[in-house]
Design a protein around this motif. Sequence first.
Motif, PDB file in Angstrom:
ATOM      1  N   CYS A  12      55.416  56.482 -24.885  1.00 39.22           N
ATOM      2  CA  CYS A  12      55.042  57.920 -23.933  1.00 39.22           C
ATOM      3  C   CYS A  12      54.956  57.227 -22.358  1.00 39.22           C
ATOM      4  N   ALA A  13      54.026  56.734 -21.793  1.00 39.04           N
ATOM      5  CA  ALA A  13      53.991  56.098 -20.251  1.00 39.04           C
ATOM      6  C   ALA A  13      55.353  55.787 -19.887  1.00 39.04           C
ATOM      7  N   SER A  18      59.893  56.716 -16.608  1.00 44.59           N
ATOM      8  CA  SER A  18      61.667  56.623 -17.211  1.00 44.59           C
ATOM      9  C   SER A  18      62.296  57.970 -16.081  1.00 44.59           C
ATOM     10  N   LEU A  19      61.820  58.957 -17.100  1.00 41.70           N
ATOM     11  CA  LEU A  19      61.959  60.300 -16.555  1.00 41.70           C
ATOM     12  C   LEU A  19      61.888  60.648 -15.483  1.00 41.70           C
ATOM     13  N   PHE A  20      61.110  61.113 -15.267  1.00 41.90           N
ATOM     14  CA  PHE A  20      60.455  61.132 -13.254  1.00 41.90           C
ATOM     15  C   PHE A  20      61.234  60.001 -12.350  1.00 41.90           C
ATOM     16  N   LEU A  21      61.946  58.653 -12.805  1.00 39.06           N
ATOM     17  CA  LEU A  21      62.218  58.510 -11.770  1.00 39.06           C
ATOM     18  C   LEU A  21      63.729  58.009 -11.346  1.00 39.06           C
ATOM     19  N   TRP A  22      64.017  59.152 -12.729  1.00 35.84           N
ATOM     20  CA  TRP A  22      65.391  59.080 -12.771  1.00 35.84           C
ATOM     21  C   TRP A  22      65.484  60.846 -12.045  1.00 35.84           C
ATOM     22  N   ARG A  23      64.882  61.992 -12.691  1.00 34.62           N
ATOM     23  CA  ARG A  23      64.568  62.996 -12.119  1.00 34.62           C
ATOM     24  C   ARG A  23      64.610  62.928 -10.164  1.00 34.62           C
ATOM     25  N   SER A  35      70.243  70.832 -16.342  1.00 28.02           N
ATOM     26  CA  SER A  35      70.065  71.889 -17.451  1.00 28.02           C
ATOM     27  C   SER A  35      68.496  71.022 -17.840  1.00 28.02           C
ATOM     28  N   ARG A  36      68.224  72.956 -18.191  1.00 26.08           N
ATOM     29  CA  ARG A  36      66.239  72.894 -18.039  1.00 26.08           C
ATOM     30  C   ARG A  36      66.067  72.236 -19.173  1.00 26.08           C
ATOM     31  N   PHE A  37      66.223  71.146 -19.927  1.00 28.15           N
ATOM     32  CA  PHE A  37      65.672  70.498 -20.600  1.00 28.15           C
ATOM     33  C   PHE A  37      65.518  69.378 -20.825  1.00 28.15           C
ATOM     34  N   LEU A  38      66.553  68.661 -19.623  1.00 28.44           N
ATOM     35  CA  LEU A  38      66.119  67.394 -19.641  1.00 28.44           C
ATOM     36  C   LEU A  38      65.141  67.762 -18.278  1.00 28.44           C
ATOM     37  N   ARG A  39      65.520  68.894 -17.211  1.00 32.55           N
ATOM     38  CA  ARG A  39      64.368  68.871 -16.444  1.00 32.55           C
ATOM     39  C   ARG A  39      62.650  69.633 -16.832  1.00 32.55           C
ATOM     40  N   SER A  45      56.961  67.706 -22.313  1.00 30.19           N
ATOM     41  CA  SER A  45      56.749  67.359 -24.056  1.00 30.19           C
ATOM     42  C   SER A  45      56.250  66.288 -23.877  1.00 30.19           C
ATOM     43  N   VAL A  46      56.799  64.736 -23.348  1.00 31.20           N
ATOM     44  CA  VAL A  46      56.217  63.837 -23.367  1.00 31.20           C
ATOM     45  C   VAL A  46      55.044  63.792 -22.488  1.00 31.20           C
ATOM     46  N   ASP A  47      54.583  64.040 -21.149  1.00 33.69           N
ATOM     47  CA  ASP A  47      53.514  64.348 -21.086  1.00 33.69           C
ATOM     48  C   ASP A  47      52.342  64.638 -21.839  1.00 33.69           C
ATOM     49  N   SER A  48      52.978  66.183 -22.148  1.00 33.91           N
ATOM     50  CA  SER A  48      51.742  66.727 -23.219  1.00 33.91           C
ATOM     51  C   SER A  48      51.195  65.397 -24.470  1.00 33.91           C
ATOM     52  N   LEU A  49      52.288  64.876 -25.177  1.00 35.06           N
ATOM     53  CA  LEU A  49      51.889  63.760 -26.074  1.00 35.06           C
ATOM     54  C   LEU A  49      50.717  62.743 -25.322  1.00 35.06           C
ATOM     55  N   LEU A  50      51.697  62.104 -24.208  1.00 34.07           N
ATOM     56  CA  LEU A  50      51.011  61.608 -23.538  1.00 34.07           C
ATOM     57  C   LEU A  50      49.406  61.488 -23.228  1.00 34.07           C
ATOM     58  N   LEU A  51      49.298  62.672 -22.797  1.00 32.63           N
ATOM     59  CA  LEU A  51      48.091  63.052 -22.332  1.00 32.63           C
ATOM     60  C   LEU A  51      47.088  63.397 -23.693  1.00 32.63           C
ATOM     61  N   ALA A  52      47.599  63.946 -25.127  1.00 34.91           N
ATOM     62  CA  ALA A  52      46.925  64.082 -25.528  1.00 34.91           C
ATOM     63  C   ALA A  52      46.262  63.252 -26.563  1.00 34.91           C
TER      64      ALA A  52
END
Length: 124
Positions: A12-13, A18-23, A35-39, A45-52
């Motif tokens: 997840c990290a 990767s998503l942060f660099l892309w955005r 796209s709201r899903f990609l943005r 969702s990935v960050d929530s799973l990472l934190l959990a």
Amino acid sequence: MISILFPIHAGCAVISISLFLWRGVMMWVGRPLKSRFLRRTLPDSVDSLLLAAGIIMAFLLDISPLDSHWLAAKIGGLLLYIVLGAVALKYGRGRVVKRGCFIAAVATFAYLMLLARGMVAVPF
């Protein structure tokens, strides 16, 4: 249980940065994602799973941020990364501010990775 959570947390990290660099690159070149899903949905969702996964691992390993300086530094760095990322991608006024916060957020993420690998508050 840790043998399952650690790869999830590490994966997840990698996906998160990767998503942060892309955005961030899309912001840098002036082509924000529509796209709201990609943005929003996928990164949140990935960050929530990472934190959990991180919280559950700390609980299972009985590591407290009050006793462990590296974990306290990691939590503080995570908060800084969140604020810098929000300014870079959403709240920043002006190109210079957004770009500066983007670079600072990536540097903060690199510091968090050093903390995770070495488990010392000052990895230098």
